[in-house]
Design a protein around this motif. Sequence first.
Motif, mmCIF file in Angstrom:
data_model
loop_
_atom_site.group_PDB
_atom_site.id
_atom_site.type_symbol
_atom_site.label_atom_id
_atom_site.label_comp_id
_atom_site.label_asym_id
_atom_site.label_seq_id
_atom_site.Cartn_x
_atom_site.Cartn_y
_atom_site.Cartn_z
ATOM 1 N N ILE A 83 0.839 -1.207 0.000
ATOM 2 C CA ILE A 83 0.000 0.000 0.000
ATOM 3 C C ILE A 83 0.873 1.256 0.000
ATOM 4 C CG2 ILE A 83 -1.688 1.334 1.338
ATOM 5 C CD1 ILE A 83 -2.863 -1.356 2.269
ATOM 6 N N GLU A 84 1.910 1.230 0.811
ATOM 7 C CA GLU A 84 2.823 2.379 0.874
ATOM 8 C C GLU A 84 3.590 2.550 -0.435
ATOM 9 O OE1 GLU A 84 5.098 1.390 4.295
ATOM 10 O OE2 GLU A 84 3.523 1.966 5.722
ATOM 11 N N LYS A 85 3.957 1.430 -1.057
ATOM 12 C CA LYS A 85 4.697 1.497 -2.329
ATOM 13 C C LYS A 85 3.882 2.162 -3.431
ATOM 14 C CE LYS A 85 7.560 -2.657 -1.700
ATOM 15 N NZ LYS A 85 7.721 -4.071 -2.141
ATOM 16 N N LEU A 86 2.564 2.064 -3.345
ATOM 17 C CA LEU A 86 1.724 2.656 -4.385
ATOM 18 C C LEU A 86 1.905 4.167 -4.498
ATOM 19 C CD1 LEU A 86 -1.540 0.561 -3.886
ATOM 20 C CD2 LEU A 86 -0.033 0.518 -5.879
ATOM 21 N N ALA A 87 2.468 4.782 -3.475
ATOM 22 C CA ALA A 87 2.727 6.225 -3.511
ATOM 23 C C ALA A 87 3.996 6.566 -4.293
ATOM 24 C CB ALA A 87 2.834 6.765 -2.086
ATOM 25 N N THR A 88 4.779 5.550 -4.653
ATOM 26 C CA THR A 88 6.043 5.797 -5.346
ATOM 27 C C THR A 88 5.903 5.573 -6.851
ATOM 28 O OG1 THR A 88 6.833 3.522 -5.066
ATOM 29 C CG2 THR A 88 7.306 5.075 -3.293
ATOM 30 N N GLU A 89 6.686 6.301 -7.636
ATOM 31 C CA GLU A 89 6.499 6.327 -9.085
ATOM 32 C C GLU A 89 6.919 5.047 -9.801
ATOM 33 O OE1 GLU A 89 10.733 8.415 -10.413
ATOM 34 O OE2 GLU A 89 8.835 9.447 -10.754
ATOM 35 N N ASN A 90 7.675 4.172 -9.141
ATOM 36 C CA ASN A 90 8.128 2.960 -9.816
ATOM 37 C C ASN A 90 7.273 1.734 -9.468
ATOM 38 O OD1 ASN A 90 9.024 2.665 -7.167
ATOM 39 N ND2 ASN A 90 10.827 1.459 -7.792
ATOM 40 N N THR A 91 6.075 1.967 -8.902
ATOM 41 C CA THR A 91 5.193 0.865 -8.522
ATOM 42 C C THR A 91 3.971 0.830 -9.425
ATOM 43 O OG1 THR A 91 5.896 0.961 -6.207
ATOM 44 C CG2 THR A 91 3.807 -0.132 -6.653
ATOM 45 N N PHE A 92 3.612 -0.386 -9.851
ATOM 46 C CA PHE A 92 2.462 -0.577 -10.735
ATOM 47 C C PHE A 92 1.627 -1.755 -10.243
ATOM 48 C CE2 PHE A 92 5.667 1.692 -13.019
ATOM 49 C CZ PHE A 92 4.954 2.695 -13.650
ATOM 50 N N THR A 93 0.400 -1.807 -10.716
ATOM 51 C CA THR A 93 -0.525 -2.824 -10.212
ATOM 52 C C THR A 93 -0.940 -3.813 -11.292
ATOM 53 O OG1 THR A 93 -2.485 -1.469 -10.676
ATOM 54 C CG2 THR A 93 -1.462 -1.217 -8.496
ATOM 55 N N ILE A 94 -1.311 -4.998 -10.844
ATOM 56 C CA ILE A 94 -1.992 -6.005 -11.653
ATOM 57 C C ILE A 94 -3.322 -6.245 -10.955
ATOM 58 C CG2 ILE A 94 -1.949 -8.359 -12.548
ATOM 59 C CD1 ILE A 94 0.197 -6.515 -13.747
ATOM 60 N N THR A 95 -4.415 -6.066 -11.665
ATOM 61 C CA THR A 95 -5.727 -6.013 -11.024
ATOM 62 C C THR A 95 -6.665 -7.097 -11.524
ATOM 63 O OG1 THR A 95 -5.516 -3.618 -10.780
ATOM 64 C CG2 THR A 95 -7.729 -4.520 -10.595
ATOM 65 N N THR A 96 -7.418 -7.651 -10.578
ATOM 66 C CA THR A 96 -8.583 -8.459 -10.910
ATOM 67 C C THR A 96 -9.733 -7.952 -10.063
ATOM 68 O OG1 THR A 96 -9.403 -10.714 -11.257
ATOM 69 C CG2 THR A 96 -8.243 -10.295 -9.189
ATOM 70 N N GLY A 97 -10.937 -8.236 -10.480
ATOM 71 C CA GLY A 97 -12.105 -7.782 -9.733
ATOM 72 C C GLY A 97 -13.142 -8.882 -9.634
ATOM 73 N N HIS A 98 -13.987 -8.769 -8.621
ATOM 74 C CA HIS A 98 -15.030 -9.772 -8.459
ATOM 75 C C HIS A 98 -16.126 -9.237 -7.554
ATOM 76 C CE1 HIS A 98 -16.417 -13.807 -9.201
ATOM 77 N NE2 HIS A 98 -16.671 -13.978 -7.927
ATOM 78 N N GLN A 99 -17.303 -9.815 -7.705
ATOM 79 C CA GLN A 99 -18.434 -9.472 -6.848
ATOM 80 C C GLN A 99 -18.181 -9.918 -5.411
ATOM 81 O OE1 GLN A 99 -20.999 -11.701 -9.632
ATOM 82 N NE2 GLN A 99 -22.401 -9.965 -9.515
ATOM 83 N N LEU A 100 -19.023 -9.429 -4.516
ATOM 84 C CA LEU A 100 -18.881 -9.784 -3.093
ATOM 85 C C LEU A 100 -19.661 -11.060 -2.795
ATOM 86 C CD1 LEU A 100 -19.193 -6.274 -1.379
ATOM 87 C CD2 LEU A 100 -17.294 -7.265 -2.625
ATOM 88 N N ASN A 101 -19.351 -12.118 -3.538
ATOM 89 C CA ASN A 101 -20.064 -13.390 -3.366
ATOM 90 C C ASN A 101 -19.925 -13.920 -1.954
ATOM 91 O OD1 ASN A 101 -19.341 -13.188 -6.346
ATOM 92 N ND2 ASN A 101 -20.774 -14.903 -6.349
#
Length: 535
Positions: A83-101
């Motif tokens: 979470i803290e790394k997300l504030a830095t410019e060299n950090t990127f995400t890989i995302t998936t999403g899903h319902q609240l089953n």
Amino acid sequence: MPTECIPYQETGYFTPIICDYLAEKSSLQPFYHRFPKLENFEAQLLEKKESSLTNASQRAILSKALLAQYEKVATSEKTKQNIEKLATENTFTITTGHQLNLFTGPLYFLYKIISAINLTTELKEKYPNYEFVPIYWMASEDHDFDEISFFNFKDQKLRWKREASGAVGELSTEGLDEVFSKFSKALGNSNNAKYLQSLFEDGYIKHDNLTDATRYIANELFKQYGLVIVDGNDAALKELYIPFIENELFQQTSHKKVTETAKKLTKASDDYQIQVNPREINLFYINDGIRERIVEQDGVFGVYNTSVRWNAETLKAELHTHPERFSPNALLRPLYQEIILPNLCYIGGGGELAYWFELKSYFEAVNVTFPILLLRNSVVLKTSKQSKKMEKLNIFNRDLFLPKDDFITKKVKELSKIDIDFTPQKEHLKQQFKDLYKLAEQTDKSFIGAVAAQEKKQLKGLKHLEKRLLKAQKRMLKDKVSRSRDIQKQLFPKNTLQERKQNFSEFYLEYGENLIPTLVEQLQPLQGEFLVLEL
């Protein structure tokens, strides 16, 4: 640990549009940005890095909002660092999403998240100067309660019965004690059963709403891998979305662009089906337990099924004062995600990727980088006992993917000592009739029709005899065929993929804390094949 990989295209469970995507068919290339190959991520990374949406102030807002969302969550040090790394410019995400089953729903919930986790690991090895964070985006603003209100366990459908309206993430967990009671009785008293009981109880009985409960459970299952869970229903994050909401309300760019793209998709191939049709305004309004569409008529904006009305000026004021009340629908949610996250890749199922294909020109129109799209891992899990039964019955993994009737016919033909295939007899008959046709042409051509009719009649007779013989052999081999079919039903419940029906708890009950690490070890997100895995 025995495994076999089968190309998705050969399973029979994936649509033409997904099969064409995996094959990189030229007809589909205009509808995506970069294909998910490890070497393609560098260009994606550099493009996203240069985007104005990944500036330092926006990253700081994201990191701060997530720290607030995790304020009461006991998570791992790795997740906190991510979470803290997300504030830095060299950090990127890989995302998936899903319902609240409820209790994660079908098995593929795990496969989505593990695909994201494993891809971040591969990217870190390939690009060591950057950081990569796996993201699970909770669909907390969804309103389709019926889809998420149950999970399957040992042929039981454990359903949460209640009236529901508004965003599902805001729903009270009241009434889930009844589901907990039924689930506990079905689980038994093993150590693994006790863990599942405590996970359900701590998630749903000890949290007040479905968002907090789902975050707790996903965090407990995946915190050791640094998974970051995002709730988009957040005022601070929605502020970043305001310019794009204004575009949606007053320019309606998504409707124009997605409609154009949908037409192009259907022209590209008759086999491509439109997944989502856009509305003029693809936003909902959330307030006081409602989530209803925003509509516009003759310059007057309103909330469907309510008396709420605005003109353009008062609507802008409401948006800037309460951005959290404006919620994207399924078509617009991908844009919201890509605006607030430094995201490189979205991982989803076939249906999800199909509607992402409709969005590329819209992203271009609003100047947002379109992510790489990756089909999530798919898996069939089987036990060693099932494998031994399959070996005795001479069933191959690929056989299991056949439709029920084709599977039974194949097994009967394999088990029978009689050759049930009448193809040689049919070919011999056709050859005899070729000679008769030649004779008819030399004598009386009016005889040709009679010859053709007789050929058709005799071929039909052979087919009928073949079916009768197959049916007789099915009766004779009933026991072995029945046992073969039982295996297929166990691994493909309700004649569909296991991952779409069964809940992870059935497998956790058997394999306990080794289940998820084993899946993390075996799933390869960029392999592009269906995995059959013996646990």
